[in-house]
Structure formats: C-alpha cells, structure tokens
Design a protein around this motif. Structure first.
Motif: not given
Length: 398
Positions: A334-341, A343-351, A367-372
């Motif tokens: 799973v790809v986790l995205n972090r903001n400038e601070a 903090v993990i605020n996004g994640a991208s999943f595959s099948k 704090e998760l704001e976006s999910l793919r």
C-alpha cells in the motif's frame, strides 16, 4: 465525569419523543453481520431462546458469532450485567445488588436498539436507562443514563459496577496496554488475579482518585487494586478462538476489574466500574462503552480490528499502534502519502492488497484525507469499512 441536563438525554430516560414497545417475553434479539445478542431484563426466563436464565442477570444473556455458535457467557447468567450500586459503605447484600432485584422494563426502540429502564430504586433512589444498540459491524454500544433522585450516597459519590460472566474460557486472564508504573511506557499487560478480590482492579495511569470506603466493605473486587496501570481505556480477553473487547471513553474514567471465578469455577468475570464523584440530585449523567466480539488471532490483530470503535469513543492512537499499521500496510504494498509535516494523509491500494484487514488498519490514521482504490473492484463491505475515516475528503474508485 460528564454530566448534562435532562433535555439532552439520548434515551427514553429523558427524551419523551422516543417511541418504544415492551415485549411480554422480557428479552429481545439483536442481530447484525456475524453477531447475535439476546438482551434481557432481570426476570428469570426459561424457553427455547434462553434456557434456564436466572433472575437478576439483566444485560446480554447470550452472545454468539457465526464462527462460534456457543454462548460466550455463562448461560444462566449474562454479560454487561448491571450488578452494583454503592457508595463504599457496608450494606446488606440485597442493597449492594439492587440493580438485580429492582423492577426493570425492557423497551424495544427499533430493530437494533433495546433499553432497560429502572425506576428510582428503593434504597439508592437512582433512576436509569441502559441502552444496548447493535452497530453495523455487530459491536454493541452500551449507554447508561442515570439520574440520582435523592441524597442517598453517604460518601458523596456513586459507584456502579458491570460484570460479564464468561463460560469456561481456556484462560481467565485479560489483556490491556499499560505498565507496572504510572509513568511507564505502554506495553501489553496480562491481568492475572490469583483469587476473587485479589489484585482485581486496574486503574488508568492518570487515575489518582481515592474513593472513601469502609474497611469491611464487602464488594472485595471494587477497591482491591492491582500493580498494573492501563494507558488506554480498553481491554480484551480470549475464549474458544474468539475475543471479547470492552472499550470506553477517556472522560468516563473507567476502572477495569476481573475475577477468576465470578461466574463459578472456571468461569471468570471480566468487569468494569464507573464512579460519579460529587454527584448532584436531579442531574443526568452518561457513560458510553462498546463491546466487540470477533475471531481472535493475536493481540495486535485485536488492536487493529477494534481501532475504529475506539476512535469513535474518542481514544487517541498510540504511536506504536500507528507505526505498526504503517509497517503492515507498506509491507503489503500500500502506498502511503505524507503531508509536509510528515502526517499520513493519503493511501493508494491495488487489487492485490485491498482487503477488510488492510482497510481496518487505516483507522490508525484519523487525519487521512484521500484514498485511491483505482481498479480494485472494491466491494460494499470494503466501502462500509471506510466509514470511520471522518477526515476523508477524496475517494477515487477509478
């Protein structure tokens, strides 16, 4: 402890707009997902649903799961049983066990919600409603609302106690995050009580309250403390491949209590207590907890699957729990995205890595704001698992 006026009541105790029915049977079945519970008042029942259920044991008479068909609780007793009202003074047994004998009315609010109403009790003059609501995942949310109707508690506080009598588990021990020191780093603790009333009650690391009580106070579980402190207000214990998880709000300042034999030989009691200090007559008080019944694999797995419920109760995420979720998700790809601070605020999943377990891990990131979930064929069950992510603003399903 939180308090509020009757106008803010969320139950039939103080909200006359809530409609309900009263079944003659004295019990009602709640079922959702894999879990089925039977909520009962404090009268005896003996029929095809509840065989040999004894009077006095209100609450959850039966709790079963599709993975374990036998009742978690001792069949003649109950779980989340409203057992004691006290003020720390020595009283005869019937007075200390007043919730068991004072008449109750079982009120069915809807298919998922049942309440147990108890009018102002004969001795303590405490009026109450216990609401048992089965949530979408099969978790039971139990809400107590109570109003003291007279100045009957001599030591100035109200002591309340709930018991869950477990039927022949392999281990009688309980498990929680905490330390043997008030300032200790949180680690997994095994709560072990050698005999009834010995090392029985675990306090929070922040709980330095002392409640006055008689030296010969007969409820030995209530004030006999262990040498362990919990860092988060929740615990679990395992029985026959299942885990029973009890979770609480920080502001309710719950104490965790256990007995190795409360329900008879080999039948431990996994309990908790709530105290209302400096109570006021006529004021409404509320306590909220959740009980989750799930298959057991490991302590870490229980920590993960209970995270959403604990977050809903306002429990913050421990740093080690967040780190563990990161490791698990990144190991799965799973790809986790972090903001400038950072903090993990996004994640991208595959099948390949999208499943209920990985979605449950996301609850560690409030704090998760976006999910793919692009091209993952996300099921309805997966989408339901996203509901605890209250900060989520963007969901890409492809």
């Amino acid at each position: 402890s939180p308090s509020m006026s009757a106008e803010e009541s969320q139950t039939t105790l103080g909200n006359p707009s809530i409609k309900y029915t009263v079944p003659d049977s004295g019990y009602h079945i709640l079922s959702q997902g894999d879990v089925t519970a039977v909520i009962v008042d404090n009268r005896a029942v003996d029929d095809e649903i509840l065989k040999g259920h004894r009077a006095g044991y209100s609450g959850v008479a039966s709790l079963v799961h599709t993975k374990h068909a036998d009742n978690l609780f001792v069949p003649s007793y109950a779980g989340l049983n409203y057992e004691h009202i006290h003020d720390g003074t020595t009283q005869e047994r019937g007075i200390l066990f007043e919730p068991r004998s004072a008449p109750m009315e079982l009120r069915v609010v809807n298919e998922r919600t049942v309440e147990l109403y108890q009018a102002s009790t004969p001795t303590w003059k405490l009026e109450s409603v216990l609401r048992y609501e089965m949530l979408e995942d099969g978790t039971i949310e139990m809400t107590l609302e109570c109003i003291p109707r007279a100045k009957t508690f001599r030591n100035g506080y109200i002591g309340l106690f709930w018991a869950s009598y477990i039927h022949q588990p392999e281990s009688i021990d309980i498990h929680f995050r905490g330390s043997t020191r008030r300032d200790g780093k949180p680690e997994w603790q095994r709560g072990v009580t050698p005999s009834h009333g010995v090392l029985s009650t675990h306090l929070s690391q922040d709980d330095d309250r002392d409640f006055e009580h008689d030296e010969d106070f007969p409820l030995s579980l209530a004030f006999n403390r262990s040498n362990q402190f919990f860092s988060e207000p929740w615990y679990f214990a395992a029985s026959h491949g299942m885990a029973f998880v009890q979770m609480f709000r920080l502001q309710d300042e719950i104490r965790l209590t256990q007995s190795p034999s409360g329900g008879g030989n080999g039948n431990p009691a996994w309990d908790f207590q709530w105290f209302i200090p400096d109570y006021e007559v006529g004021r409404l008080y509320r306590m909220v907890m959740r009980a989750q019944y799930v298959p057991f694999e490991s302590a870490e797995q229980i920590q993960r699957v209970s995270r959403a419920n604990r977050s809903a109760l306002g429990q913050p995420v421990e740093t080690s729990e967040k780190e563990q979720a990161v490791l698990q998700l990144e190991k799965a790809g799973v790809v986790l995205n972090r903001n400038e601070a950072g903090v993990i605020n996004g994640a991208s999943f595959s099948k390949k890595n999208l499943n209920a377990d990985s979605i449950a891990s996301l609850a560690a990131f409030p704090e998760l704001e976006s999910l793919r979930l692009y091209e993952t064929d996300a099921t309805d069950e997966i989408i339901k698992g996203l509901r605890p992510l209250h900060a989520l603003k963007s969901l890409d399903l492809g």
